[in-house]
Design an enzyme around this catalytic site. Structure first.
Site, PDB file in Angstrom:
ATOM      1  N   GLU A 149       0.864  -1.182   0.000  1.00 20.88           N
ATOM      2  CA  GLU A 149       0.000   0.000   0.000  1.00 20.88           C
ATOM      3  C   GLU A 149       0.900   1.232   0.000  1.00 20.88           C
ATOM      4  O   GLU A 149       1.805   1.334   0.844  1.00 20.88           O
ATOM      5  CB  GLU A 149      -0.895   0.007   1.247  1.00 20.88           C
ATOM      6  CG  GLU A 149      -1.847   1.187   1.291  1.00 20.88           C
ATOM      7  CD  GLU A 149      -2.663   1.236   2.574  1.00 20.88           C
ATOM      8  OE1 GLU A 149      -3.557   2.092   2.666  1.00 20.88           O
ATOM      9  OE2 GLU A 149      -2.391   0.430   3.483  1.00 20.88           O
TER      10      GLU A 149
ATOM     11  N   ARG B 166       4.545 -14.040   9.615  1.00 15.72           N
ATOM     12  CA  ARG B 166       5.038 -12.677   9.763  1.00 15.72           C
ATOM     13  C   ARG B 166       6.405 -12.708  10.420  1.00 15.72           C
ATOM     14  O   ARG B 166       6.765 -13.653  11.106  1.00 15.72           O
ATOM     15  CB  ARG B 166       4.098 -11.867  10.646  1.00 15.72           C
ATOM     16  CG  ARG B 166       2.849 -11.392   9.985  1.00 15.72           C
ATOM     17  CD  ARG B 166       2.082 -10.472  10.906  1.00 15.72           C
ATOM     18  NE  ARG B 166       2.881  -9.311  11.280  1.00 15.72           N
ATOM     19  CZ  ARG B 166       2.479  -8.385  12.145  1.00 15.72           C
ATOM     20  NH1 ARG B 166       1.311  -8.507  12.730  1.00 15.72           N
ATOM     21  NH2 ARG B 166       3.240  -7.363  12.426  1.00 15.72           N
TER      22      ARG B 166
ATOM     23  N   LYS C  67       3.339   1.259  11.221  1.00 12.62           N
ATOM     24  CA  LYS C  67       3.585   2.533  10.545  1.00 12.62           C
ATOM     25  C   LYS C  67       3.199   3.705  11.433  1.00 12.62           C
ATOM     26  O   LYS C  67       3.885   4.728  11.477  1.00 12.62           O
ATOM     27  CB  LYS C  67       2.782   2.593   9.238  1.00 12.62           C
ATOM     28  CG  LYS C  67       3.326   1.740   8.120  1.00 12.62           C
ATOM     29  CD  LYS C  67       2.465   1.905   6.877  1.00 12.62           C
ATOM     30  CE  LYS C  67       2.912   0.955   5.781  1.00 12.62           C
ATOM     31  NZ  LYS C  67       2.027   1.039   4.603  1.00 12.62           N
TER      32      LYS C  67
END
Length: 729
Positions: free
Chosen positions: A219, A439, A449
């Protein structure tokens, strides 16, 4: 020293202990050594009727529950027994006891009651305690795996054990630790195959050479971090292995967060780690097709438009209650979607939901939202659209349209995989295979983020490329090589376990890459550096060419100056004893004839006498030094601590309370003149000080800026906050 776990061969009752041992070894390799013996031999060790045994500090641990608890406490980095949280550890204990009391029986009625209790408890839960694996998961799984009753019922009539219990059991059974436990016990009588254990070839199912297409869908709302790097490198690995291609697709479905500048930074970051981004697409390229497919779902009664407020919708989904809008006629749904498309006041109160199920056991299947309103102009399409697809809808659609054969997803999306396939089937689109991977998480590290942005905005770091950041830019600036990063990622690639990893193995791999080729240089710390007079040395300085790397002549040569005045580190000089013989590296031996110190014991001067015929093998001290003269180069040696003081950030932790008071340490130094030839990004080793990367060459007013590269050793990886040495300056 390894902990020895002795297991009786052919004893299925030990599955739980073996799985815990395997998980511990993944977090901290070679901690538990497993040995298989027959039951009689085990009993001779003092463990009557036991199926497994650990002897530790003079005590016997001979039940699965005691062994699991012991390993969980001894190896906290495995994250299986959260002793810092008394509630979690108490719950773990409760379920470990449950496995022994309720599941360790042959009484069918008692077992059936245990199955029902577990099934009810696991409703909407992925793990037994909290949001990660614990001892409870492995011990309960092991008890069920060892139960002939459970095995028979699960095999012949799976639904009898309960939907939620069955789902959870299959999930734990798919984990590496559980699979290793089963495999090792099965192979216990075949020692000749032991050499093969631990090897894992990662491959894709239904993959044809030359036809594999993968995609990496970031993204464009921030900078890439090491977690993204794992996904990108795995996608590229499979594309290259199967001689296929990889698409870099920007998932730009949320104009509120996305910017073109982030897309450019992501492309640059991918280039930094050697990722080919020659094939670039955008989800926004397919907005027209996605919109038409959304209309198709509405017309076929597979979706509806809901104006329920967000809080109510969330509550209904949790309770499994249908929305009041679920059975609206097609015409009304199309009218409402038109309102959404125009961005009207009513349209903005609506969202489009897939009509799957209001109360599916899998929460992701409870009529998920697939379209929502957003009036923010898109950085590519401008104000053309007022509605945008969600990731859960757009991702499978675009994967299919673009010809992706294998979609790689972290296993946190595993519950959503069934939703992904439902979308494709409902729309009649081509099938796409899903490949799960775990992960990547590191101790003392934030990958959020939002939280990283806070550090940037507060000025605690210099930017997104700060060497303390887990961003691709940050770790590259710290001295991480592409080769080491790739090796590490592929080592982790096959794992299905979400572990809290230490940084040491990654940096140790990096050291193996840089050590054979890093030129050797010398630096002396400026603070209280000591000038030495060297008797027997040339009065006029002499310059000689010497190898930059004694074991690798291909690295080249450097100029070294020899004179009767040299400087050494204070830390070395203050240890010198009169009459002692030392070795001056790359020169030869010398006797210490005099050491001058001030009232505080700080060395202020040293007299040496060369003894070049001396044997360097017999000296204890090998000293780095520099000829004292104008040719010395000013340097700033910079080291870092972790940004946060806590190994693992828990949900609810306030990151502002965890900031390390001081995480940057600057040491002025002088270096040999050869460093003036270095370019930004060059990696070297300062003898006896470690590896460094040149972050910024010297200017007329500033010294050369060298950043310390961790070598993976425990001393270099330990948090300075742990030992109380880190204080605000």
């Amino acid at each position: 020293m390894a902990i020895n776990l002795i297991v009786a061969t052919k004893s299925q009752a030990s599955y739980g202990a073996l799985a815990v041992a395997a998980q511990v070894n993944m977090a901290k390799p070679q901690t538990v050594a497993v040995e298989y013996r027959d039951a009689a031999n085990l009993q001779a060790e003092g463990a009557a009727k036991a199926t497994a045994l650990i002897k530790y500090n003079g005590e016997n641990y001979d039940t699965v529950s005691s062994i699991a608890r012991l390993l969980g406490r001894l190896v906290p980095e495995a994250g299986l027994y959260n002793t810092s949280d008394p509630i979690s550890s108490t719950l773990v204990d409760q379920w470990v006891d449950f496995a022994t009391v309720k599941l360790g029986t042959s009484d069918f009625k008692q077992l059936d009651a245990g199955f029902k209790e577990l099934n009810k408890y696991l409703t909407l839960r992925s793990y037994i305690v909290g949001y990660q694996l614990s001892l409870a998961d492995f011990v309960v799984w092991g008890a069920l795996k060892a139960s002939p009753v459970f095995a028979r019922v699960f095999k012949t009539k799976k639904e009898s054990v309960g939907t939620y219990l069955g789902r959870w059991f299959e999930f734990v059974s798919s984990l590496d630790a559980a699979q290793l436990a089963v495999k090792d016990l099965q192979n216990a009588s075949k020692p000749q195959k032991a050499a093969d254990q631990g090897k894992f070839e990662i491959g894709l199912t239904e993959a044809e050479m030359g036809k594999v297409v993968t995609r990496f869908p970031p993204e464009p709302s921030g900078y890439l971090h090491i977690g993204h790097a794992k996904a990108a490198l795995l996608n590229q690995y499979f594309a290259q292995t199967y001689k296929g291609k990889m698409i870099v697709r920007f998932d730009d479905t949320n104009p509120s967060k996305e910017k073109s500048e982030f897309e450019e930074s992501i492309k640059e970051d991918l280039a930094l780690i050697g990722i080919d981004s020659s094939i670039v697409t955008h989800t926004s390229d397919y907005f027209d097709q996605i919109y038409e497919l959304a209309l198709k779902m509405l017309k076929e009664g597979k979706a509806y438009v809901d104006d329920t407020d967000q809080a109510t919708m969330r509550d209904q989904r949790m309770k499994g209650e249908p929305s009041k809008c679920r059975d609206l006629p097609v015409e009304e749904n199309l009218r409402r979607f038109e309102e959404m498309t125009k961005g009207t006041e009513f349209g903005q109160t609506c969202c489009m939901r897939a009509k799957i199920s209001p109360n599916d056991p899998n929460g992701t299947m409870r009529d998920p939202v697939i379209y929502r309103c957003n009036l923010t102009p898109h950085h590519f399409t401008g104000d053309k659209w007022k509605v945008y697809p969600t990731y859960d809808f757009a991702c499978p659609v675009v994967d299919s349209l673009e010809g992706v054969t294998h979609a790689l997803r972290t296993n946190e999306y595993r519950d959503r995989n069934v939703q992904y396939h439902w979308m494709l089937e409902a729309l009649g689109l081509r099938k796409v295979n899903i490949w799960d991977f775990s992960r990547i998480n590191f101790v003392y590290t934030l990958l959020s983020k939002r939280k990283l942005t806070w550090f940037v905005n507060e000025g605690i770091v210099s930017g997104w490329d700060d060497p303390r950041f887990p961003t691709v830019r940050g770790i590259r600036r710290r001295g991480m090589t592409i080769e080491a990063l790739k090796q590490y990622i592929l080592m982790q690639g096959a794992s299905q376990n979400v572990l809290m990893l230490e940084w040491d193995k990654l940096w140790a791999l990096n050291k193996k890459v840089i050590d054979p080729v890093a030129p050797r240089h010398t630096a002396v710390v400026k603070d209280n550096m000591v000038q030495c007079n060297v008797q027997g040395a040339p009065a006029t300085p002499e310059v000689k060419e010497v190898l930059k790397h004694k074991k690798n002549p291909d690295v080249g040569t450097k100029k070294t100056t020899y004179s009767n005045k040299i400087v050494v580190d204070q830390e070395d000089a203050k240890t010198f004893e009169i009459g002692e013989e030392i070795t001056l590296m790359d020169w030869g031996n010398a006797f210490v004839r005099n050491v001058t110190k001030d009232a505080n014991g700080v060395a202020t001067g040293v007299d040496l006498e060369l003894h070049l015929e001396g044997d360097f093998k017999k000296t204890k001290k090998k000293i780095s030094w520099l000829s004292y003269g104008d040719e010395l180069a000013d340097a700033l040696l910079v080291d870092y601590d972790y940004l946060i003081t806590k190994k693992k950030v828990e949900e609810g932790d306030n990151v502002e309370d965890l900031v390390t008071p001081c995480s940057e340490f600057k040491t002025p130094a002088v270096a040999d003149a050869n460093v003036k030839e270095l370019k930004k990004g060059d990696i070297i080793q300062f003898e006896r000080k470690g590896y460094y990367i040149l972050d910024a060459p010297a200017t007329d007013s500033t010294p050369a800026f060298f950043i310390s590269i961790p070598d993976g050793k425990a001393s270099s990886m330990a948090s300075k906050a742990d030992n109380g040495n880190n204080k605000k300056k």
